[in-house]
Design a protein around this motif. Sequence first.
Motif, PDB file in Angstrom:
ATOM      1  N   CYS A 226       0.811  -1.228   0.000  1.00 32.23           N
ATOM      2  CA  CYS A 226       0.000   0.000   0.000  1.00 32.23           C
ATOM      3  C   CYS A 226       0.840   1.272   0.000  1.00 32.23           C
ATOM      4  CB  CYS A 226      -0.965  -0.004   1.182  1.00 32.23           C
ATOM      5  SG  CYS A 226      -0.164   0.127   2.796  1.00 32.23           S
ATOM      6  N   LEU A 227       2.107   1.170   0.378  1.00 33.14           N
ATOM      7  CA  LEU A 227       3.070   2.285   0.350  1.00 33.14           C
ATOM      8  C   LEU A 227       2.680   3.456   1.252  1.00 33.14           C
ATOM      9  CD1 LEU A 227       3.892   2.376  -3.488  1.00 33.14           C
ATOM     10  CD2 LEU A 227       5.078   1.138  -1.665  1.00 33.14           C
ATOM     11  N   CYS A 228       1.865   3.210   2.263  1.00 35.78           N
ATOM     12  CA  CYS A 228       1.501   4.310   3.164  1.00 35.78           C
ATOM     13  C   CYS A 228       2.485   4.451   4.318  1.00 35.78           C
ATOM     14  CB  CYS A 228       0.081   4.122   3.691  1.00 35.78           C
ATOM     15  SG  CYS A 228      -0.139   2.685   4.751  1.00 35.78           S
ATOM     16  N   CYS A 229       3.484   3.557   4.396  1.00 33.59           N
ATOM     17  CA  CYS A 229       4.419   3.603   5.523  1.00 33.59           C
ATOM     18  C   CYS A 229       5.844   3.918   5.073  1.00 33.59           C
ATOM     19  CB  CYS A 229       4.397   2.277   6.282  1.00 33.59           C
ATOM     20  SG  CYS A 229       5.065   0.879   5.342  1.00 33.59           S
ATOM     21  N   VAL A 230       5.999   4.467   3.879  1.00 31.32           N
ATOM     22  CA  VAL A 230       7.340   4.724   3.337  1.00 31.32           C
ATOM     23  C   VAL A 230       8.085   5.739   4.212  1.00 31.32           C
ATOM     24  CG1 VAL A 230       8.592   5.750   1.408  1.00 31.32           C
ATOM     25  CG2 VAL A 230       6.741   4.116   0.976  1.00 31.32           C
ATOM     26  N   THR A 231       9.325   5.425   4.504  1.00 31.89           N
ATOM     27  CA  THR A 231      10.179   6.342   5.246  1.00 31.89           C
ATOM     28  C   THR A 231      11.453   6.604   4.454  1.00 31.89           C
ATOM     29  OG1 THR A 231      11.106   6.810   7.447  1.00 31.89           O
ATOM     30  CG2 THR A 231      11.501   4.623   6.551  1.00 31.89           C
ATOM     31  N   THR A 242       8.074  -3.619   5.958  1.00 32.79           N
ATOM     32  CA  THR A 242       8.865  -4.755   5.493  1.00 32.79           C
ATOM     33  C   THR A 242      10.354  -4.605   5.798  1.00 32.79           C
ATOM     34  OG1 THR A 242       8.990  -3.743   3.288  1.00 32.79           O
ATOM     35  CG2 THR A 242       7.270  -5.397   3.648  1.00 32.79           C
ATOM     36  N   GLU A 243      10.902  -3.404   5.651  1.00 32.47           N
ATOM     37  CA  GLU A 243      12.323  -3.185   5.914  1.00 32.47           C
ATOM     38  C   GLU A 243      12.549  -2.563   7.284  1.00 32.47           C
ATOM     39  OE1 GLU A 243      14.746  -2.251   2.284  1.00 32.47           O
ATOM     40  OE2 GLU A 243      12.778  -1.627   1.521  1.00 32.47           O
TER      41      GLU A 243
END
Length: 254
Positions: A226-231, A242-243
Motif C-alpha cells: 500500500c506504500l503508506c508507511c514509506v520512510t 517490510t524493511e
Amino acid sequence: MKKLVQDFEVLRKEDLNEDHFVLDVKALEPLPKIYPGQFVNVLLKNSNSAFLRRPLSIHFVDYDRNVIKLYIKKVGEGTKKLGELVEGDTLNIIFPLGNQYSIPKNSNTLLVGGGCGVAPLLYLAKHLKDAGNKVTTVLGVRSAKDIIEIDAYKAYGEVFTTTEDGTYGEKGYPTQHSILEKEKFDHVFTCGPEPMMKAVAAYAQKKNIFCEVSLENTMACGFGACLCCVTETKTGNKCTCTEGPVFNINDLKW
C-alpha cells in the motif's frame, strides 16, 4: 519469514489505566518464532469507519500458553473497538510482520520508551537479558498516573522513570534522565514519539553508541503493497512494514 493469517481467541483484557490496556490473545495453532520489534496487523470487525487493519507492536510472547500480548492505547475508533473485546471473542491477525531489534551479547544496554512506544521494549528486555546483557530501562510519561507495568520491566533489569510534571521519578523527558550521563552504554534501543527518538538518536551519536529505533508509521497492509508507511533513508525510500519498523539511526536521514 512466512507470514500467517490466523484467528486468535481473546483470553483476557487488562486495563492498565483509563487509556491503556493489554490484550492476551491465544493462537489456535502453535506459535512460530517471533522476535522483539516485530508487529501484528489486526482486523477490526463491525466498524463503520475503521476499514484498514491496525498495526500493533508485540508486547510479549508466552509460548507456554501460546499467547501474544498486545499493548494498546485508545486513540481512535479502531483502538477503542479493540478495547470493547471480551473474553472468548475472536481477533483475526496477520503475523509476524517486520524485522527485529538486534540482540547483542554480554553488553550494557539501554532501553528508552516514551508513551505507548514502550510496547515492544518488554519483549526486547527479556531477549537481551537472556543473551547475557545488562538491561537498563528508562520510561518517560506525562505524570504519575501514566506510570504502568514498572514491575514487569524490573524483572529484566533496573528501571528509571521521568514524568513531564515531576510527579514520579525525575522531572523531564527520558533523554534528560541523569542515568544517561552517569553510566556508559554499549547499545541503545528506543521506541516512542518521533521527537523523543530523534533526541535518543542524537544522544547515541554524540556518545558514539550503536542505536536502533522502531518507527511508528501507518502500516495498513504489512507487506509493502500500500506504500503508506514509506520512510526516507540514506539509501532511498523504504517501506517501514517490510524493511522496518526497526532501523539503525545511521541509516535514517535524521
